[in-house]
Design a protein around this motif. Structure first.
Motif, PDB file in Angstrom:
ATOM      1  N   ILE A  56      -8.029  -7.402  11.695  1.00 25.85           N
ATOM      2  CA  ILE A  56      -9.430  -7.249  11.300  1.00 25.85           C
ATOM      3  C   ILE A  56     -10.140  -6.306  12.267  1.00 25.85           C
ATOM      4  O   ILE A  56      -9.815  -6.274  13.454  1.00 25.85           O
ATOM      5  N   ALA A  57     -11.083  -5.529  11.737  1.00 30.10           N
ATOM      6  CA  ALA A  57     -11.817  -4.566  12.563  1.00 30.10           C
ATOM      7  C   ALA A  57     -13.225  -4.397  12.021  1.00 30.10           C
ATOM      8  O   ALA A  57     -13.466  -4.552  10.817  1.00 30.10           O
ATOM      9  N   ALA A  58     -14.154  -4.083  12.896  1.00 30.15           N
ATOM     10  CA  ALA A  58     -15.524  -3.792  12.472  1.00 30.15           C
ATOM     11  C   ALA A  58     -15.563  -2.415  11.817  1.00 30.15           C
ATOM     12  O   ALA A  58     -14.979  -1.459  12.328  1.00 30.15           O
ATOM     13  N   GLY A  59     -16.236  -2.317  10.683  1.00 28.48           N
ATOM     14  CA  GLY A  59     -16.321  -1.052   9.977  1.00 28.48           C
ATOM     15  C   GLY A  59     -17.581  -0.276  10.317  1.00 28.48           C
ATOM     16  O   GLY A  59     -18.512  -0.811  10.932  1.00 28.48           O
ATOM     17  N   PRO A  60     -17.649   0.972   9.888  1.00 24.72           N
ATOM     18  CA  PRO A  60     -18.827   1.807  10.161  1.00 24.72           C
ATOM     19  C   PRO A  60     -20.020   1.439   9.288  1.00 24.72           C
ATOM     20  O   PRO A  60     -21.123   1.945   9.499  1.00 24.72           O
ATOM     21  N   ASP A  61     -19.807   0.534   8.316  1.00 28.92           N
ATOM     22  CA  ASP A  61     -20.843   0.141   7.368  1.00 28.92           C
ATOM     23  C   ASP A  61     -21.497  -1.193   7.715  1.00 28.92           C
ATOM     24  O   ASP A  61     -22.252  -1.750   6.911  1.00 28.92           O
ATOM     25  N   GLY A  62     -21.190  -1.731   8.891  1.00 27.77           N
ATOM     26  CA  GLY A  62     -21.758  -3.001   9.288  1.00 27.77           C
ATOM     27  C   GLY A  62     -21.024  -4.210   8.746  1.00 27.77           C
ATOM     28  O   GLY A  62     -21.485  -5.351   8.905  1.00 27.77           O
ATOM     29  N   ASN A  63     -19.876  -3.981   8.115  1.00 32.33           N
ATOM     30  CA  ASN A  63     -19.045  -5.064   7.599  1.00 32.33           C
ATOM     31  C   ASN A  63     -17.768  -5.185   8.418  1.00 32.33           C
ATOM     32  O   ASN A  63     -17.489  -4.349   9.280  1.00 32.33           O
ATOM     33  N   ILE A  68      -9.164   4.361   3.790  1.00 34.44           N
ATOM     34  CA  ILE A  68      -9.991   3.788   2.750  1.00 34.44           C
ATOM     35  C   ILE A  68     -11.459   4.049   3.076  1.00 34.44           C
ATOM     36  O   ILE A  68     -11.907   3.825   4.202  1.00 34.44           O
ATOM     37  N   THR A  69     -12.174   4.575   2.110  1.00 36.18           N
ATOM     38  CA  THR A  69     -13.608   4.811   2.299  1.00 36.18           C
ATOM     39  C   THR A  69     -14.337   3.468   2.225  1.00 36.18           C
ATOM     40  O   THR A  69     -13.790   2.472   1.747  1.00 36.18           O
ATOM     41  N   THR A  70     -15.575   3.436   2.656  1.00 32.86           N
ATOM     42  CA  THR A  70     -16.338   2.192   2.613  1.00 32.86           C
ATOM     43  C   THR A  70     -16.668   1.766   1.181  1.00 32.86           C
ATOM     44  O   THR A  70     -17.099   0.634   0.951  1.00 32.86           O
ATOM     45  N   SER A  71     -16.421   2.656   0.217  1.00 35.32           N
ATOM     46  CA  SER A  71     -16.585   2.291  -1.190  1.00 35.32           C
ATOM     47  C   SER A  71     -15.264   1.889  -1.837  1.00 35.32           C
ATOM     48  O   SER A  71     -15.219   1.552  -3.021  1.00 35.32           O
ATOM     49  N   GLY A  72     -14.165   1.959  -1.047  1.00 34.32           N
ATOM     50  CA  GLY A  72     -12.887   1.450  -1.527  1.00 34.32           C
ATOM     51  C   GLY A  72     -11.895   2.453  -2.058  1.00 34.32           C
ATOM     52  O   GLY A  72     -10.858   2.076  -2.627  1.00 34.32           O
ATOM     53  N   VAL A  73     -12.146   3.748  -1.889  1.00 37.45           N
ATOM     54  CA  VAL A  73     -11.205   4.776  -2.359  1.00 37.45           C
ATOM     55  C   VAL A  73     -10.112   4.969  -1.296  1.00 37.45           C
ATOM     56  O   VAL A  73     -10.408   5.257  -0.137  1.00 37.45           O
ATOM     57  N   ILE A  74      -8.856   4.844  -1.719  1.00 37.96           N
ATOM     58  CA  ILE A  74      -7.723   4.889  -0.782  1.00 37.96           C
ATOM     59  C   ILE A  74      -6.916   6.177  -0.930  1.00 37.96           C
ATOM     60  O   ILE A  74      -6.611   6.610  -2.033  1.00 37.96           O
ATOM     61  N   THR A  75      -6.578   6.767   0.198  1.00 36.27           N
ATOM     62  CA  THR A  75      -5.671   7.915   0.276  1.00 36.27           C
ATOM     63  C   THR A  75      -4.541   7.534   1.212  1.00 36.27           C
ATOM     64  O   THR A  75      -4.761   6.906   2.257  1.00 36.27           O
ATOM     65  N   GLU A  76      -3.314   7.924   0.867  1.00 34.40           N
ATOM     66  CA  GLU A  76      -2.159   7.568   1.696  1.00 34.40           C
ATOM     67  C   GLU A  76      -1.450   8.817   2.200  1.00 34.40           C
ATOM     68  O   GLU A  76      -1.367   9.830   1.503  1.00 34.40           O
ATOM     69  N   PHE A  77      -0.933   8.729   3.432  1.00 32.46           N
ATOM     70  CA  PHE A  77      -0.213   9.822   4.061  1.00 32.46           C
ATOM     71  C   PHE A  77       1.176   9.321   4.461  1.00 32.46           C
ATOM     72  O   PHE A  77       1.301   8.339   5.203  1.00 32.46           O
ATOM     73  N   VAL A  78       2.199  10.016   3.965  1.00 28.08           N
ATOM     74  CA  VAL A  78       3.581   9.594   4.209  1.00 28.08           C
ATOM     75  C   VAL A  78       4.037  10.038   5.595  1.00 28.08           C
ATOM     76  O   VAL A  78       3.834  11.201   5.988  1.00 28.08           O
ATOM     77  N   LEU A  79       4.644   9.132   6.357  1.00 25.27           N
ATOM     78  CA  LEU A  79       5.178   9.480   7.667  1.00 25.27           C
ATOM     79  C   LEU A  79       6.475  10.262   7.523  1.00 25.27           C
ATOM     80  O   LEU A  79       7.240  10.037   6.571  1.00 25.27           O
ATOM     81  N   PRO A  80       6.759  11.197   8.461  1.00 24.29           N
ATOM     82  CA  PRO A  80       8.010  11.969   8.395  1.00 24.29           C
ATOM     83  C   PRO A  80       9.236  11.063   8.384  1.00 24.29           C
ATOM     84  O   PRO A  80      10.186  11.296   7.656  1.00 24.29           O
ATOM     85  N   MET A  81       9.208  10.039   9.207  1.00 29.81           N
ATOM     86  CA  MET A  81      10.265   9.028   9.251  1.00 29.81           C
ATOM     87  C   MET A  81       9.579   7.667   9.156  1.00 29.81           C
ATOM     88  O   MET A  81       8.836   7.282  10.066  1.00 29.81           O
ATOM     89  N   PRO A  82       9.790   6.918   8.081  1.00 30.07           N
ATOM     90  CA  PRO A  82       9.086   5.638   7.894  1.00 30.07           C
ATOM     91  C   PRO A  82       9.634   4.546   8.818  1.00 30.07           C
ATOM     92  O   PRO A  82      10.492   3.757   8.441  1.00 30.07           O
ATOM     93  N   LEU A 140     -13.519   7.801  13.298  1.00 21.62           N
ATOM     94  CA  LEU A 140     -14.780   8.466  13.601  1.00 21.62           C
ATOM     95  C   LEU A 140     -15.288   9.315  12.438  1.00 21.62           C
ATOM     96  O   LEU A 140     -16.354   9.924  12.523  1.00 21.62           O
ATOM     97  N   ASP A 141     -14.510   9.348  11.348  1.00 18.86           N
ATOM     98  CA  ASP A 141     -14.906  10.095  10.159  1.00 18.86           C
ATOM     99  C   ASP A 141     -15.665   9.220   9.158  1.00 18.86           C
ATOM    100  O   ASP A 141     -15.948   9.644   8.039  1.00 18.86           O
ATOM    101  N   GLY A 142     -15.970   7.972   9.555  1.00 14.70           N
ATOM    102  CA  GLY A 142     -16.698   7.077   8.670  1.00 14.70           C
ATOM    103  C   GLY A 142     -15.837   6.306   7.694  1.00 14.70           C
ATOM    104  O   GLY A 142     -16.350   5.601   6.813  1.00 14.70           O
ATOM    105  N   ASN A 143     -14.506   6.416   7.841  1.00 15.93           N
ATOM    106  CA  ASN A 143     -13.580   5.687   6.990  1.00 15.93           C
ATOM    107  C   ASN A 143     -12.805   4.652   7.809  1.00 15.93           C
ATOM    108  O   ASN A 143     -12.863   4.660   9.041  1.00 15.93           O
TER     109      ASN A 143
END
Length: 342
Positions: free
Chosen positions: A165-172, A228-242, A211-214
């Motif tokens: 768990i972590a504090a978000g930039p949106d106060g949640n 994940i944006t504070t509105s819930g939009v998710i983008t994923e980045f694949v690692l070179p070696m998982p 620090l980008d607000g996500n």
């Protein structure tokens, strides 16, 4: 040359220092208690780094030069730790339904959670001046005041296993749901929203506010880093070696840094560029990672029973005085040997 080798070996016994070709320096420090399995780690309010020893049943404190002090936890196995709003360290106790507090001088207090089935996992400081924690045992998110008053909020999805768990930039507060492939959000008043991760069986684990607000999170099973944006939009980045990304934090360079069970430390920029750096000790299983008060990255090595410091180019590695003296003697010895041979 023989004396140089002996001196360097002595230095390595105090703190193993490895400098990569690209200039990063990793220094490893062995935890005094054998097989203690360090997990959580955080910067303390006293200029030191603090960590928990899961199997060792201790709280550890390490200075930025590598001196370790341990404090016994009397009743349980600690798992995660954070600096609280009261300038004390707060930690979770997974096996004895408790939350612990320890002062920088080592005075320890424990607070019993309402349910005996509680297995408090990770804890963070909230925007409301309270501590918030995940509780897989009760499938809930918990809140504890600095005076020890506990409130828990049940999650909508059953058996979700809330983990980090972590504090978000949106106060949640934002958290990972390891078992059900979701990222959760909870307001300070207890309203919960859940968002599904696109990759099936991704096993979301670590999460941190960038620090980008996500929010940025690791996918242990998916071998990806998610945003994940504070509105819930998710983008994923694949690692070179998982290789099993676990803990994640914001580095002193404003990028995201993460530990990988596959013996690496990784970095991802907010635009998705990824670099990975090998850890010197084989099969060390880097777990959690944090920025220390010295602006270096510090991480736990679960299997190797070590605490490690990662220094980036442009920063000067902080070596203990003993190491510096030994290295100076070694170099002097080498110079004298060469003069004698002429």
């Amino acid at each position: 040359m023989r004396e140089l080798k002996r001196s360097l070996q002595m230095a390595l016994l105090i703190g193993i220092v490895v400098v990569s070709a690209s200039g990063q320096t990793i220094t490893e420090f062995s935890v005094p208690t054998a097989n203690s399995h360090p997990v959580g780690i955080t910067a303390g309010p006293d200029g030191n780094v603090w960590f928990v020893e899961d199997e060792g049943q201790k709280i550890g404190r390490i200075t930025t030069s590598g001196v370790i002090t341990e404090f016994i936890v009397p009743t349980s196995f600690p798992f995660a730790i954070v600096t609280g709003p009261d300038s004390n360290l707060w930690f979770t106790e997974q096996t004895n339904h408790k939350i612990g507090r320890i002062t920088p001088s080592g005075v320890l207090t424990e607070f019993t959670l309402p349910a005996t089935s509680s297995t408090a996992s990770v804890i963070t400081t909230g925007p409301d001046g309270n501590l918030w924690f995940t509780d897989p045992g009760t499938n809930s998110i918990g809140r504890i005041t600095t005076s020890g008053i506990v409130t828990e909020f049940s999650l909508p999805t059953a058996n979700s296993q809330p983990t980090v768990i972590a504090a978000g930039p949106d106060g949640n507060l934002w958290f990972t749901e390891f078992n059900v492939n979701q990222i959760g959000r909870i307001t300070t008043s207890g309203v919960i929203t859940e968002f599904s991760v696109p990759t099936i069986s991704s096993l979301p684990l670590g999460i941190v506010a960038g620090l980008d607000g996500n929010l940025w999170f690791t996918e242990l099973g998916g071998g990806k880093i998610g945003k994940i944006t504070t509105s819930g939009v998710i983008t994923e980045f694949v690692l070179p070696m998982p290789d099993g990304p676990a803990g994640i934090t914001v580095g002193p360079d404003n990028n995201l840094w993460f530990a990988e069970f596959g013996n690496k430390i990784g970095r991802i920029t907010t635009s998705g560029d990824i670099l990975e750096f090998p850890v010197p000790t084989p099969s060390s299983q880097p777990y959690m990672i944090a920025v220390g008060p010295d602006s270096n990255l510090w991480f736990t090595e679960f299997n190797a029973n070590k605490i490690a410091k990662f220094t980036m180019p442009g920063q000067v590695p902080t070596l203990s005085a003993k190491i510096l003296v030994l290295l100076a003697l070694a170099l002097t010895s080498l110079s004298l040997s060469r003069l004698a041979a002429r």
